[in-house]
Design an enzyme around this catalytic site. Structure first.
Site: not given
Length: 250
Positions: A152, A214
């Site tokens: 992303h 993440h």
């Protein structure tokens, strides 16, 4: 001692008992050696620091940022949304109105494919597990099980960087389409557009840590790869391939 010498049977018996005890001690299983200590390397220390820092940020921000807002940012940077939008605009009448728009859109499409290849390859090679507190995540590809680097962050930073590095082209596109975003002319429109896409890219990248998707280093690496990919697309594809879709319009 003198008794043993006078009685050889006792001496032989003592030697037999001593030999048996020594042999039984040798035959008994020895305890396994202690496991080696983990290497105190720079990489190990960095990973430990990254894990603790990411968990601290995730924990501290949970009561602050609403999850639905972070999920909206996640959806906005999803490739399953980006690719259909780019293809739809490419097939619309807009590129025929502005040839420069066609060039920028094709650069975005090709660069996004490169982004998928780069991120997927690095994820497969590194194979870092996602945070243990990552929940309710939809996996599109098998490599999405891995955390490093953030796809992303790479995608949104690539898109924002291409638009920022192509500011002159974007200004020409707005002029060809006769679009004024803020009512103050093309220059101000481009400036506010750059501000908007850069802010969106930063917010989406940070949201990956706040959602627990993440670690911090994953996002930083993904953002860096996205910017490098944009530099390659804008500078190399536009100039060195020549005579194609990717040449910068004069």
């Amino acid at each position: 001692m003198g008794l043993d010498i006078l009685n050889p049977k006792i001496t032989v018996c003592n030697h037999r008992l001593y030999g048996q005890s020594e042999q039984s001690a040798m035959d008994s299983p020895q305890p396994p050696p202690p496991p080696p200590l983990p290497p105190s390397s720079l990489l190990h220390n960095l990973i430990t620091f990254d894990t603790k820092l990411s968990l601290s940020i995730y924990t501290l921000t949970q009561p602050i940022f609403p999850r639905f807002f972070l999920k909206l940012l996640e959806i906005s940077g999803d490739g399953r949304l980006f690719f259909p939008i780019i293809l739809s605009v490419l097939l619309s009448p807009l590129p025929s109105t502005s040839p420069i728009l066609f060039t920028v859109l094709v650069n975005l499409l090709i660069g996004s494919v490169l982004d998928l290849i780069i991120i997927g390859t690095v994820k497969h090679l590194v194979r870092r597990h996602r945070p243990v507190y990552n929940k309710h995540m939809f996996l599109t590809f098998a490599v999405d099980h891995w955390s490093f680097p953030s796809g992303h962050a790479s995608r949104v930073c690539f898109i924002a960087s291409v638009i920022y590095f192509s500011s002159d082209l974007v200004s020409d596109i707005l002029g060809q389409l006769e679009v004024d975003l803020v009512g103050f002319g093309g220059y101000e429109s481009v400036r506010w557009l750059n501000f908007g896409v850069v802010g969106w890219a930063c917010a989406t990248s940070v949201s990956r840590v706040l959602l627990g998707r993440h670690f911090v280093f994953d996002v930083a690496a993904g953002a860096g790869l996205g910017v490098l990919n944009a530099l390659f697309v804008v500078n190399v594809l536009n100039y060195n391939m020549g005579r194609g879709w990717f040449r910068r319009e004069e």
